[in-house]
Design a protein around this motif. Structure first.
Motif, PDB file in Angstrom:
ATOM      1  N   LEU A 116       0.824  -1.207   0.000  1.00  0.00           N
ATOM      2  CA  LEU A 116       0.000   0.000   0.000  1.00  0.00           C
ATOM      3  C   LEU A 116       0.862   1.262   0.000  1.00  0.00           C
ATOM      4  CD1 LEU A 116      -2.779  -1.005   2.552  1.00  0.00           C
ATOM      5  CD2 LEU A 116      -3.013  -0.782   0.079  1.00  0.00           C
ATOM      6  N   ALA A 117       1.954   1.234   0.751  1.00  0.00           N
ATOM      7  CA  ALA A 117       2.840   2.395   0.806  1.00  0.00           C
ATOM      8  C   ALA A 117       3.448   2.683  -0.571  1.00  0.00           C
ATOM      9  CB  ALA A 117       3.948   2.168   1.836  1.00  0.00           C
ATOM     10  N   ARG A 118       3.850   1.651  -1.272  1.00  0.00           N
ATOM     11  CA  ARG A 118       4.496   1.825  -2.573  1.00  0.00           C
ATOM     12  C   ARG A 118       3.543   2.331  -3.642  1.00  0.00           C
ATOM     13  NH1 ARG A 118       8.145  -3.697  -2.221  1.00  0.00           N
ATOM     14  NH2 ARG A 118       9.958  -2.733  -1.221  1.00  0.00           N
ATOM     15  N   ARG A 119       2.241   2.147  -3.448  1.00  0.00           N
ATOM     16  CA  ARG A 119       1.274   2.578  -4.455  1.00  0.00           C
ATOM     17  C   ARG A 119       1.165   4.099  -4.568  1.00  0.00           C
ATOM     18  NH1 ARG A 119      -3.854  -1.378  -3.117  1.00  0.00           N
ATOM     19  NH2 ARG A 119      -2.776  -3.375  -3.396  1.00  0.00           N
ATOM     20  N   SER A 120       1.685   4.826  -3.607  1.00  0.00           N
ATOM     21  CA  SER A 120       1.555   6.288  -3.633  1.00  0.00           C
ATOM     22  C   SER A 120       2.279   6.900  -4.825  1.00  0.00           C
ATOM     23  CB  SER A 120       2.098   6.888  -2.341  1.00  0.00           C
ATOM     24  OG  SER A 120       3.512   6.764  -2.286  1.00  0.00           O
ATOM     25  N   ASP A 125      11.725   3.520  -2.250  1.00  0.00           N
ATOM     26  CA  ASP A 125      11.900   2.202  -1.638  1.00  0.00           C
ATOM     27  C   ASP A 125      11.507   2.293  -0.165  1.00  0.00           C
ATOM     28  OD1 ASP A 125      12.889  -0.589  -1.701  1.00  0.00           O
ATOM     29  OD2 ASP A 125      14.333   0.177  -0.244  1.00  0.00           O
ATOM     30  N   ILE A 126      10.948   1.218   0.352  1.00  0.00           N
ATOM     31  CA  ILE A 126      10.596   1.159   1.770  1.00  0.00           C
ATOM     32  C   ILE A 126      10.800  -0.272   2.247  1.00  0.00           C
ATOM     33  CG2 ILE A 126       8.140   0.808   1.211  1.00  0.00           C
ATOM     34  CD1 ILE A 126       7.476   2.193   3.882  1.00  0.00           C
ATOM     35  N   SER A 127      11.385  -0.412   3.413  1.00  0.00           N
ATOM     36  CA  SER A 127      11.623  -1.744   3.963  1.00  0.00           C
ATOM     37  C   SER A 127      11.726  -1.656   5.468  1.00  0.00           C
ATOM     38  CB  SER A 127      12.905  -2.356   3.386  1.00  0.00           C
ATOM     39  OG  SER A 127      14.033  -1.574   3.754  1.00  0.00           O
ATOM     40  N   ALA A 128      11.583  -2.793   6.115  1.00  0.00           N
ATOM     41  CA  ALA A 128      11.745  -2.872   7.570  1.00  0.00           C
ATOM     42  C   ALA A 128      12.499  -4.154   7.886  1.00  0.00           C
ATOM     43  CB  ALA A 128      10.383  -2.865   8.259  1.00  0.00           C
ATOM     44  N   ARG A 129      13.321  -4.101   8.927  1.00  0.00           N
ATOM     45  CA  ARG A 129      14.130  -5.260   9.299  1.00  0.00           C
ATOM     46  C   ARG A 129      14.114  -5.440  10.809  1.00  0.00           C
ATOM     47  NH1 ARG A 129      16.921  -6.963   4.878  1.00  0.00           N
ATOM     48  NH2 ARG A 129      17.204  -5.458   3.194  1.00  0.00           N
ATOM     49  N   VAL A 164      13.301  -3.401  15.920  1.00  0.00           N
ATOM     50  CA  VAL A 164      12.874  -3.415  14.520  1.00  0.00           C
ATOM     51  C   VAL A 164      13.016  -1.989  14.016  1.00  0.00           C
ATOM     52  CG1 VAL A 164      11.320  -5.402  14.526  1.00  0.00           C
ATOM     53  CG2 VAL A 164      10.451  -3.160  15.226  1.00  0.00           C
ATOM     54  N   TYR A 165      13.312  -1.837  12.744  1.00  0.00           N
ATOM     55  CA  TYR A 165      13.456  -0.493  12.182  1.00  0.00           C
ATOM     56  C   TYR A 165      12.944  -0.465  10.757  1.00  0.00           C
ATOM     57  CZ  TYR A 165      17.658  -2.266   9.772  1.00  0.00           C
ATOM     58  OH  TYR A 165      18.525  -2.974   8.977  1.00  0.00           O
ATOM     59  N   MET A 166      12.600   0.723  10.302  1.00  0.00           N
ATOM     60  CA  MET A 166      12.159   0.897   8.916  1.00  0.00           C
ATOM     61  C   MET A 166      12.921   2.046   8.288  1.00  0.00           C
ATOM     62  SD  MET A 166      10.334   3.953   8.639  1.00  0.00           S
ATOM     63  CE  MET A 166       9.418   3.563   7.159  1.00  0.00           C
ATOM     64  N   VAL A 167      13.139   1.935   6.986  1.00  0.00           N
ATOM     65  CA  VAL A 167      13.812   2.974   6.205  1.00  0.00           C
ATOM     66  C   VAL A 167      12.983   3.218   4.946  1.00  0.00           C
ATOM     67  CG1 VAL A 167      15.893   3.667   4.967  1.00  0.00           C
ATOM     68  CG2 VAL A 167      16.079   2.241   7.037  1.00  0.00           C
ATOM     69  N   CYS A 168      12.658   4.466   4.701  1.00  0.00           N
ATOM     70  CA  CYS A 168      11.891   4.821   3.509  1.00  0.00           C
ATOM     71  C   CYS A 168      12.631   5.914   2.744  1.00  0.00           C
ATOM     72  CB  CYS A 168      10.499   5.311   3.912  1.00  0.00           C
ATOM     73  SG  CYS A 168       9.435   5.722   2.508  1.00  0.00           S
ATOM     74  N   GLY A 174      14.568  12.643  -0.335  1.00  0.00           N
ATOM     75  CA  GLY A 174      14.509  12.604   1.116  1.00  0.00           C
ATOM     76  C   GLY A 174      14.373  11.186   1.642  1.00  0.00           C
ATOM     77  N   HIS A 175      14.347  11.057   2.962  1.00  0.00           N
ATOM     78  CA  HIS A 175      14.192   9.743   3.566  1.00  0.00           C
ATOM     79  C   HIS A 175      13.565   9.881   4.948  1.00  0.00           C
ATOM     80  CE1 HIS A 175      17.836  10.946   5.751  1.00  0.00           C
ATOM     81  NE2 HIS A 175      17.485  10.039   6.658  1.00  0.00           N
ATOM     82  N   TYR A 176      13.112   8.747   5.488  1.00  0.00           N
ATOM     83  CA  TYR A 176      12.575   8.719   6.840  1.00  0.00           C
ATOM     84  C   TYR A 176      12.952   7.387   7.469  1.00  0.00           C
ATOM     85  CZ  TYR A 176       9.411   9.103  10.807  1.00  0.00           C
ATOM     86  OH  TYR A 176       8.915   9.172  12.085  1.00  0.00           O
ATOM     87  N   ILE A 177      13.416   7.419   8.721  1.00  0.00           N
ATOM     88  CA  ILE A 177      13.736   6.189   9.437  1.00  0.00           C
ATOM     89  C   ILE A 177      13.042   6.212  10.799  1.00  0.00           C
ATOM     90  CG2 ILE A 177      15.973   5.944   8.297  1.00  0.00           C
ATOM     91  CD1 ILE A 177      17.318   6.835  10.880  1.00  0.00           C
ATOM     92  N   ASP A 178      12.742   5.026  11.308  1.00  0.00           N
ATOM     93  CA  ASP A 178      12.179   4.910  12.642  1.00  0.00           C
ATOM     94  C   ASP A 178      12.666   3.601  13.248  1.00  0.00           C
ATOM     95  OD1 ASP A 178      10.819   5.495  14.921  1.00  0.00           O
ATOM     96  OD2 ASP A 178       8.808   5.139  14.107  1.00  0.00           O
ATOM     97  N   VAL A 179      12.802   3.587  14.555  1.00  0.00           N
ATOM     98  CA  VAL A 179      13.305   2.415  15.278  1.00  0.00           C
ATOM     99  C   VAL A 179      12.394   2.159  16.463  1.00  0.00           C
ATOM    100  CG1 VAL A 179      15.254   1.417  16.552  1.00  0.00           C
ATOM    101  CG2 VAL A 179      15.686   2.961  14.612  1.00  0.00           C
TER     102      VAL A 179
END
Length: 309
Positions: A116-120, A125-129, A164-168, A174-179
């Motif tokens: 859903l995020a990628r459809r915008s 790129d967006i991923s979480a690990r 867990v973290y995500m990187v977009c 630009g970019h956004y990260i969260d942990v």
């Protein structure tokens, strides 16, 4: 008339009374579900997947039929096939008891949220690990953000997960990260309807990754569709008011009674709405007898709900 004759007549009436299976109910309501389906979805395939979902989780047959149809409709509207059948982690429909009534509940999976995020169209790129004990991991927020993760050779089990973290990355550069820490993930899991079953029990890492992505959604350039999906996660889907209700099944008869005429069908109550004073998200279809403390959905870091009049 004797009691035996009355009993025989009652049993004969039960036999003659028209009954329909879940498949029949789906067929009757399918035009409404199909109407919200995106063009890339195969209607016949989605219909079969809906039936397979019930076969895979028999307790769904005990749920309020309007909630089951609503969850199928939510999957269709989002273009996400239910994953209980193929295990691909896009969306789930699971049964839960709510104030004594069994309800089907829509749960968005990690892969569904990423899709859903990628459809915008604004996300490169967006991923979480997930980070486990033995991994090298460091991060820093501020004017010069950084995040470094070197996986180790330790066990990848839920009890060994630490972050867990995500990187977009956005298309504009630009970019956004969260942990999130394991404790933060656990706090969300414990508030979830499916805290000890469903995908939390079978796919803990995927649900943990979904949790950090969902927390980041308000700060990402995602569509209204994606924001709506995040808000309706772990609800009955939000379409119960648009679907005709049929009488729930008797515990001894795994079939649904249908009204003798369309005029006798009762429209379900749309329920109440609650809004989060912190982030503004609105939760639809809260049952009439629920308290604000019963709302388990985490829309932001500090959810604080009030009723919407």
């Amino acid at each position: 008339m004797g009691k035996i004759a009355e009993l025989a007549k009652s049993q004969q009436n039960d036999i003659e009374k028209p009954r329909v299976t879940i498949a029949d109910v789906l067929k009757k309501q399918w035009p409404k579900i199909e109407a919200v389906m995106p063009h890339h979805m195969n209607s016949e395939r989605m219909f079969q997947l809906a039936l397979s979902t019930v076969n895979h989780e028999p307790k769904l047959a005990e749920c309020d039929i309007a909630t089951l149809l609503s969850c199928v409709m939510k999957c269709s509207a989002l273009g996400l096939e239910p994953s209980a059948v193929d295990g691909l982690g896009r969306a789930y429909i699971l049964p839960f008891r709510n104030h004594g009534r069994m309800e089907a509940t829509f749960i968005l999976g990690y892969k569904g949220m990423i899709a859903l995020a990628r459809r915008s169209g604004e996300i490169e790129d967006i991923s979480a690990r997930a980070v486990y004990e033995g991994d090298e991991f460091e991060y820093e927020f501020g004017l010069n953000e950084k995040l470094r993760h070197v996986p180790g050779n330790g066990e990848h089990t839920p009890d060994k997960l630490t972050y867990v973290y995500m990187v977009c990355h956005f298309k504009d550069g630009g970019h956004y990260i969260d942990v999130m820490t394991k404790a933060e993930v656990e706090a969300v899991r414990k508030r979830s309807k499916a805290n000890d079953k469903g995908p939390w029990a079978t796919d803990y890492e995927a649900m943990a990754r979904k949790t950090v992505v969902r927390r980041a959604f308000p700060y990402l350039p995602v569509s209204i569709e994606a924001q709506s999906a995040a808000v309706s996660d772990e609800t009955t889907g939000g379409f119960t008011a648009d679907l005709s209700r049929v009488i729930p099944p008797s515990p001894s008869v795994p079939e649904y009674e249908v009204p003798e005429s369309e005029n006798e069908a009762q429209e379900p109550s749309p329920g109440r709405k609650a809004a989060c004073k912190t982030c503004g998200n609105v939760i639809d279809n809260v049952t009439e007898d629920a308290e604000l403390s019963d709302i388990k959905f985490q829309c932001c870091d500090n959810p604080d709900y009030e009723w919407v009049v």
